[in-house]
Design a protein around this motif. Structure first.
Motif, PDB file in Angstrom:
ATOM      1  N   THR A 146      14.938   2.348  -0.938  1.00 10.40           N
ATOM      2  CA  THR A 146      15.405   1.011  -0.377  1.00 10.40           C
ATOM      3  C   THR A 146      15.089   0.076   0.197  1.00 10.40           C
ATOM      4  OG1 THR A 146      15.826   2.540   1.679  1.00 10.40           O
ATOM      5  CG2 THR A 146      17.875   2.889   0.781  1.00 10.40           C
ATOM      6  N   GLU A 147      13.916   0.234   0.406  1.00  8.20           N
ATOM      7  CA  GLU A 147      12.895  -0.914   1.309  1.00  8.20           C
ATOM      8  C   GLU A 147      12.319  -1.372  -0.153  1.00  8.20           C
ATOM      9  OE1 GLU A 147      10.323   0.052   4.611  1.00  8.20           O
ATOM     10  OE2 GLU A 147      11.305   1.545   4.568  1.00  8.20           O
ATOM     11  N   THR A 148      12.520  -0.906  -0.902  1.00  9.16           N
ATOM     12  CA  THR A 148      11.439  -1.523  -2.660  1.00  9.16           C
ATOM     13  C   THR A 148      11.683  -3.159  -2.657  1.00  9.16           C
ATOM     14  OG1 THR A 148      11.258   1.020  -3.454  1.00  9.16           O
ATOM     15  CG2 THR A 148      10.918  -1.414  -4.990  1.00  9.16           C
ATOM     16  N   PRO A 149      13.163  -3.636  -3.119  1.00  7.98           N
ATOM     17  CA  PRO A 149      13.967  -4.620  -3.435  1.00  7.98           C
ATOM     18  C   PRO A 149      13.596  -5.808  -2.607  1.00  7.98           C
ATOM     19  CG  PRO A 149      16.122  -3.229  -2.823  1.00  7.98           C
ATOM     20  CD  PRO A 149      14.991  -2.405  -2.738  1.00  7.98           C
ATOM     21  N   ARG A 150      13.208  -5.216  -0.979  1.00  6.75           N
ATOM     22  CA  ARG A 150      12.789  -6.305  -0.208  1.00  6.75           C
ATOM     23  C   ARG A 150      11.505  -6.536  -0.462  1.00  6.75           C
ATOM     24  NH1 ARG A 150      10.710  -5.832   4.339  1.00  6.75           N
ATOM     25  NH2 ARG A 150      10.445  -4.388   4.743  1.00  6.75           N
ATOM     26  N   LEU A 151      10.650  -5.692  -0.655  1.00  6.23           N
ATOM     27  CA  LEU A 151       9.577  -5.964  -0.742  1.00  6.23           C
ATOM     28  C   LEU A 151       9.450  -6.914  -2.199  1.00  6.23           C
ATOM     29  CD1 LEU A 151       6.324  -5.737  -0.517  1.00  6.23           C
ATOM     30  CD2 LEU A 151       6.752  -3.420  -2.136  1.00  6.23           C
ATOM     31  N   ARG A 152       9.776  -6.196  -3.239  1.00  6.77           N
ATOM     32  CA  ARG A 152      10.428  -7.144  -4.738  1.00  6.77           C
ATOM     33  C   ARG A 152      10.584  -8.963  -3.553  1.00  6.77           C
ATOM     34  NH1 ARG A 152      13.967  -4.711  -7.310  1.00  6.77           N
ATOM     35  NH2 ARG A 152      12.325  -3.581  -8.235  1.00  6.77           N
ATOM     36  N   GLY A 153      11.544  -8.651  -3.216  1.00  5.74           N
ATOM     37  CA  GLY A 153      11.743 -10.294  -3.131  1.00  5.74           C
ATOM     38  C   GLY A 153      10.880 -11.456  -2.277  1.00  5.74           C
ATOM     39  N   PHE A 170       2.474  -4.287  -9.918  1.00  2.85           N
ATOM     40  CA  PHE A 170       3.506  -5.355  -9.800  1.00  2.85           C
ATOM     41  C   PHE A 170       4.516  -5.135 -11.047  1.00  2.85           C
ATOM     42  CE2 PHE A 170      -0.332  -6.708  -7.149  1.00  2.85           C
ATOM     43  CZ  PHE A 170       0.867  -7.586  -6.285  1.00  2.85           C
ATOM     44  N   ARG A 171       3.389  -4.534 -11.730  1.00  2.00           N
ATOM     45  CA  ARG A 171       4.679  -3.891 -13.121  1.00  2.00           C
ATOM     46  C   ARG A 171       5.823  -3.240 -12.808  1.00  2.00           C
ATOM     47  NH1 ARG A 171      -0.320  -3.062 -17.840  1.00  2.00           N
ATOM     48  NH2 ARG A 171      -0.970  -5.256 -18.706  1.00  2.00           N
ATOM     49  N   ILE A 172       4.997  -2.221 -11.865  1.00  2.00           N
ATOM     50  CA  ILE A 172       6.107  -1.503 -11.663  1.00  2.00           C
ATOM     51  C   ILE A 172       7.579  -1.861 -10.789  1.00  2.00           C
ATOM     52  CG2 ILE A 172       6.720   0.919  -9.879  1.00  2.00           C
ATOM     53  CD1 ILE A 172       4.037   1.516 -11.116  1.00  2.00           C
ATOM     54  N   LEU A 173       6.262  -3.255 -10.377  1.00  2.00           N
ATOM     55  CA  LEU A 173       7.977  -4.009  -9.079  1.00  2.00           C
ATOM     56  C   LEU A 173       8.506  -5.332  -9.711  1.00  2.00           C
ATOM     57  CD1 LEU A 173       5.534  -4.267  -6.022  1.00  2.00           C
ATOM     58  CD2 LEU A 173       7.827  -2.722  -6.200  1.00  2.00           C
ATOM     59  N   ASP A 174       8.527  -4.892 -11.169  1.00  2.00           N
ATOM     60  CA  ASP A 174       9.008  -6.138 -12.666  1.00  2.00           C
ATOM     61  C   ASP A 174       9.079  -7.239 -11.872  1.00  2.00           C
ATOM     62  OD1 ASP A 174       9.874  -6.374 -14.296  1.00  2.00           O
ATOM     63  OD2 ASP A 174      11.911  -7.234 -13.273  1.00  2.00           O
ATOM     64  N   LEU A 175       7.179  -7.191 -11.097  1.00  2.00           N
ATOM     65  CA  LEU A 175       6.837  -9.213 -10.361  1.00  2.00           C
ATOM     66  C   LEU A 175       5.806  -9.494 -12.085  1.00  2.00           C
ATOM     67  CD1 LEU A 175       6.567  -8.253  -7.289  1.00  2.00           C
ATOM     68  CD2 LEU A 175       8.287  -9.346  -8.276  1.00  2.00           C
ATOM     69  N   TYR A 177       0.655  -1.501   0.205  1.00  2.00           N
ATOM     70  CA  TYR A 177       0.370  -0.364  -0.096  1.00  2.00           C
ATOM     71  C   TYR A 177       0.358   1.474  -0.343  1.00  2.00           C
ATOM     72  CZ  TYR A 177      -3.278   3.839   1.505  1.00  2.00           C
ATOM     73  OH  TYR A 177      -3.756   5.018   1.843  1.00  2.00           O
ATOM     74  N   ARG A 178       1.507   1.221   1.088  1.00  2.00           N
ATOM     75  CA  ARG A 178       2.190   2.245   0.959  1.00  2.00           C
ATOM     76  C   ARG A 178       3.158   2.701  -0.200  1.00  2.00           C
ATOM     77  NH1 ARG A 178       6.227   0.573   5.475  1.00  2.00           N
ATOM     78  NH2 ARG A 178       7.455   2.434   4.565  1.00  2.00           N
ATOM     79  N   PHE A 179       4.074   1.964  -0.919  1.00  2.00           N
ATOM     80  CA  PHE A 179       5.163   1.441  -2.140  1.00  2.00           C
ATOM     81  C   PHE A 179       3.466   2.157  -2.991  1.00  2.00           C
ATOM     82  CE2 PHE A 179       5.266  -1.017  -6.488  1.00  2.00           C
ATOM     83  CZ  PHE A 179       6.778   0.262  -6.702  1.00  2.00           C
ATOM     84  N   SER A 180       2.517   1.742  -3.319  1.00  4.66           N
ATOM     85  CA  SER A 180       1.523   2.291  -4.127  1.00  4.66           C
ATOM     86  C   SER A 180       1.055   3.709  -4.152  1.00  4.66           C
ATOM     87  CB  SER A 180       0.000   1.071  -4.452  1.00  4.66           C
ATOM     88  OG  SER A 180      -0.509   1.665  -3.394  1.00  4.66           O
ATOM     89  N   LYS A 181       1.234   4.685  -2.942  1.00  2.00           N
ATOM     90  CA  LYS A 181       1.363   5.651  -2.440  1.00  2.00           C
ATOM     91  C   LYS A 181       2.477   6.457  -2.822  1.00  2.00           C
ATOM     92  CE  LYS A 181      -3.482   5.484  -2.076  1.00  2.00           C
ATOM     93  NZ  LYS A 181      -4.192   5.945  -2.993  1.00  2.00           N
ATOM     94  N   GLY A 182       3.451   5.925  -3.266  1.00  6.26           N
ATOM     95  CA  GLY A 182       4.945   6.335  -3.203  1.00  6.26           C
ATOM     96  C   GLY A 182       5.151   6.698  -2.146  1.00  6.26           C
ATOM     97  N   LEU A 183       5.222   5.825  -0.761  1.00  4.58           N
ATOM     98  CA  LEU A 183       5.250   6.433   0.263  1.00  4.58           C
ATOM     99  C   LEU A 183       7.070   5.760   1.057  1.00  4.58           C
ATOM    100  CD1 LEU A 183       2.505   6.798   2.054  1.00  4.58           C
ATOM    101  CD2 LEU A 183       3.889   8.869   1.512  1.00  4.58           C
ATOM    102  N   LEU A 184       6.933   3.895   0.326  1.00  8.75           N
ATOM    103  CA  LEU A 184       7.935   3.635   0.850  1.00  8.75           C
ATOM    104  C   LEU A 184       9.386   3.658   0.126  1.00  8.75           C
ATOM    105  CD1 LEU A 184       8.438   0.972   1.971  1.00  8.75           C
ATOM    106  CD2 LEU A 184       8.241  -0.016   0.168  1.00  8.75           C
ATOM    107  N   ALA A 185      10.263   3.763   1.213  1.00  5.58           N
ATOM    108  CA  ALA A 185      11.518   4.226   0.558  1.00  5.58           C
ATOM    109  C   ALA A 185      12.294   3.325  -0.462  1.00  5.58           C
ATOM    110  CB  ALA A 185      12.644   3.929   1.883  1.00  5.58           C
TER     111      ALA A 185
END
Length: 315
Positions: free
Chosen positions: A269-276, A301-306, A259-267
């Protein structure tokens, strides 16, 4: 043709370069520590240099991949995930979990050389060469062993435990007990009462009888439980209905972070961990990922390359 000669043909090193790399291989490691779950405890990671990784991967493809691995070993195998280990035990009433202590470092250079010779795969000279390439020199313990972080360690650990896995399987024959091993995690399950109570002592006896490697059971991590309690295995939850789940807390946290990622609020540096974590969740509990795709939309999910979100595109 010797193994060294084959390497010289395939690898991008001159003869002098390759010999220098091999002779110093056990010392070409970057060593660091990461915290364990337990407070004030750390796991030592030793990663070989880029050049040694190239040589180890060549060995995996051309030599080590032909070593037999028992079907009870579920880790590090193509096409299998950690959930394949857990699902074997999910529908059983009783579960016993055991753990090896210092698993990779307990497999020594001498163990590897002996196994390669006894398996009939290599001559003594070639086996000596392989052990030189795949082992790390542990300065603290003062010995050559497998390291956590080397590309060749997972496959070798599975191969060297072939006899152990075979003996455990033979021990359980006719007892209606399921067994699987995920790296250093041993799991036994059954629907029969009072069958698992004798297994820890029997496993210890098998460890003591092995010619190699010298395996040690971490008795503090031996756990016996039943469906009446919350059961976890390799970080996954075995539900009362006989299914494998990520667990409520993990799913709640992933949903919140997505949710935070979808709103542009996730750091960033935390994105790779969420993707994994999402990719791991897809391999364990696809219904949960499906619910996230429906809730947040495919574009996230496209933005996350999933790409697993693509198959739910209704347009």
């Amino acid at each position: 043709m010797s193994l060294l000669q084959k390497m010289l043909i395939d690898l991008p090193f001159s003869g002098d370069e390759l010999k220098a790399l091999i002779s110093t291989a056990p010392y070409r490691y970057k060593v660091y520590q990461i915290p364990k779950r337990q407070p004030n405890q750390f796991r030592t990671i030793a990663q070989p240099s880029a050049e040694i990784k190239v040589i180890q991967r060549w060995l995996i493809k051309n030599v080590l991949s032909s070593l037999p691995i028992h079907k009870a070993a579920t880790a590090y195998r193509l096409g299998e995930s950690i959930s394949d280990h857990a699902v074997i035990h999910a529908d059983k009433r009783f579960l016993l979990k055991m753990d090896f202590e210092d698993f990779f470092p307990s497999i020594s250079a001498a163990d590897i050389q002996m196994h390669l010779i006894q398996s009939g795969k290599l001559s003594q000279d070639d086996a000596r060469l392989v052990r030189q390439i795949v082992c790390w020199f542990d300065k603290i313990k003062g010995g050559f062993c497998l390291s956590i972080g080397a590309p060749s360690s997972p496959l070798l650990s599975n191969a060297l435990l072939y006899t152990f896995d075979k003996k455990i399987t033979q021990l359980l024959k006719g007892k209606k007990v399921s067994y699987s091993r995920y790296a250093d995690d041993l799991a036994f399950s059954t629907n029969r009462t009072d069958v698992l109570s004798t297994i820890p002592a029997q496993v210890q006896s098998i460890c003591d009888e092995l010619e190699y490697p010298q395996l040690r059971i971490n008795h503090s991590k031996t756990v016996s439980t039943s469906r009446a309690f919350r059961r976890t295995l390799v970080g996954l939850v075995l539900t009362p209905t006989g299914e494998v789940s990520l667990g409520r807390e993990k799913k709640r946290r992933m949903r919140s972070e997505l949710y935070r990622f979808s709103k542009g609020l996730l750091a960033v540096t935390e994105t790779p961990r969420l993707r994994g974590e999402l990719a791991f969740a897809w391999s364990v509990e696809r219904a949960f990922i499906n619910s996230l795709v429906r809730q947040f939309g495919i574009e996230v999910f496209r933005i996350l390359d999933l790409p697993f979100g693509e198959e739910y595109d209704l347009n």
